[in-house]
Design an enzyme around this catalytic site. Structure first.
Site, PDB file in Angstrom:
ATOM      1  N   SER A 111       0.841  -1.207   0.000  1.00 13.97           N
ATOM      2  CA  SER A 111       0.000   0.000   0.000  1.00 13.97           C
ATOM      3  C   SER A 111       0.867   1.244   0.000  1.00 13.97           C
ATOM      4  CB  SER A 111      -0.905   0.015   1.233  1.00 13.97           C
ATOM      5  OG  SER A 111      -1.737  -1.117   1.275  1.00 13.97           O
TER       6      SER A 111
ATOM      7  N   GLU B 208       0.380  -2.971  13.656  1.00  9.25           N
ATOM      8  CA  GLU B 208      -0.548  -3.002  12.530  1.00  9.25           C
ATOM      9  C   GLU B 208      -1.934  -3.421  12.990  1.00  9.25           C
ATOM     10  OE1 GLU B 208      -0.514  -4.673   8.008  1.00  9.25           O
ATOM     11  OE2 GLU B 208       0.114  -6.081   9.555  1.00  9.25           O
TER      12      GLU B 208
END
Length: 429
Positions: A184, A267
């Site tokens: 990403s 995360e």
């Protein structure tokens, strides 16, 4: 920057006043609307969009400018150490700031904060050399540098430790060759945290080293991947004879798995506590209630029961996130319990989107021009990714089973433990 504050009630009130004063100068307040006025304003509902590269670049530039503004005012890294540009305050100060900023119309900084500031920044702080910390942390939290995560590979997605990207030592440098995927924001990033195989003779978790790769280095090739929603927020990254100084290594040689776990725990916490991100308004109780009313479904007891279940699940997720925050405030670190937040986060959006899709019916697929109908299409096309990003649902469930509930480990293809022993061992170690 302002002087550090304590965490007494008076200190917190002073901090809140400081935040309001800054935001009143820097951004307009959002209009405080009660409920939802159906049919008014923009009805686009998305998680992963279909922006053109030029549109994405403009949004990234706005995010970086706003991050710089926050940083210069002392709010760019509220919990960070002062020597690297942080404010040295607590997680509760961070929460207070986020709650107040949500009342203002400011650029979305997700392209910086979710991965770079939420995951890689804490990893550099925990495992980086002093030179790496000094070079990257102030630049990241001031918006000058965007960071991406070079973890997943075509043949090593869920089995993250099975990385095949190689890094070979050459004096004071590492020479890196391999391919990463589903990265990403790589097209906007200046640095990437890469997991590389440095000792193929060791068991796979023990032969990995973590390196910070400058994305403008010779041999780095970023290729966007087109999503079915129309956008290109993910990328392939090819690394060919890329040279990385050893000073950009995080942690010990062959000790990269410990570094990776730091990133992964942050995360789970970052993704799971994001609320609902860009879909928050769409899956809220007022919006879904208005959707039912506009489509004649509010009198259906089955619809009302499902809506109540959705809201109960979202409330449970908010309580769980509050508990996780209390743990951080007490000085703890994100743990495997964050996997619960990540699971609930993705499942809540998916369930709400499927519920809305059933209420809307065929108008979800054919644009009739009716407000609040076809606009759900883009979010629906994003939901499969929610089961994967931040760790697949199956991986999250295994983590919870083994590390939280202490259930026996699931047998793996490279396990040397007999299947019968795995089924009867009764431990999660």
């Amino acid at each position: 920057m302002s002087a550090p504050l304590g965490d007494t009630p008076d200190d917190m009130a002073a901090f809140a006043d400081e935040v309001h004063a800054f935001l009143d100068r820097a951004a307009p307040r959002l209009v405080d609307e009660e409920g939802v006025e159906w049919g008014v304003g923009q009805d686009r509902i998305t998680y992963f969009g279909d922006e053109t590269p030029d549109e994405a670049a403009r949004h990234v530039a706005a995010a970086r400018r706003w991050q710089r503004t926050r940083y210069e005012a002392g709010f760019g890294w509220i919990t960070g150490p002062s020597e690297f540009g942080g404010r040295g305050l607590t997680a509760i100060h961070d929460l207070v700031y986020d709650g107040i900023e949500a009342q203002y119309d400011v650029p979305d900084t997700g392209v910086l904060s979710l991965i770079g500031l939420g995951m890689i920044g804490p990893t550099i702080l925990a495992h980086g050399t002093e030179s790496a910390k000094a070079d990257y942390l102030p630049a990241m939290f001031s918006g000058d540098i965007i960071a991406c995560q070079l973890f997943s590979e075509p043949s090593a997605g869920s089995d993250l430790a099975n990385v095949s990207t190689r890094a070979v030592r050459d004096g004071d440098e590492w020479v890196v060759n391999g391919q990463k995927v589903w990265t990403s924001g790589a097209q906007h990033s200046q640095v990437g945290l890469a997991l590389c195989r440095t000792n193929p003779q060791e068991p796979k978790h023990k032969g990995i080293t973590a390196l910070l790769v400058d994305m403008d280095s010779p041999g780095v090739d970023v290729r966007p991947l087109r999503q079915m929603s129309g956008g290109s927020e993910f990328n392939e990254v090819f690394l060919t004879d890329v040279r990385v100084p050893d000073s950009r290594r995080l942690g010990e040689v062959d000790g990269g798995w410990r570094v990776a776990l730091t990133t992964l725990m942050n995360e789970r916490a970052s993704v799971g506590t994001e609320g609902a991100g860009p879909a928050a308004r769409a899956i809220s109780f007022p919006f879904l209630t208005a959707l039912l009313r506009a489509n004649g479904g509010l009198d259906d007891s089955s619809n009302r029961r499902r809506l109540a279940e959705l809201m109960a699940n979202q409330l449970a997720a908010s309580y769980l996130n509050r508990q996780a925050l209390d743990h951080l405030i007490a000085g703890g670190q994100p743990g495997p319990e964050a996997s619960v937040s990540k699971l609930m986060y993705s499942q809540n959006i998916i369930q709400a989107t499927h519920f809305a899709s059933e209420v809307i019916g065929p108008r979800l697929l054919a644009d009739t021009g009716v407000w609040g109908t076809f606009s759900w299409n883009e979010l629906l096309l994003s939901t499969p990714a929610l089961r994967i990003l931040g760790g697949t649902e199956d991986i999250m469930k295994n983590i919870l089973a083994e590390r939280v509930l202490a259930l026996p480990k699931e047998p793996s293809a490279d396990s040397t433990t007999p299947f019968r022993e795995l089924r009867t061992s009764g431990t999660g170690s």
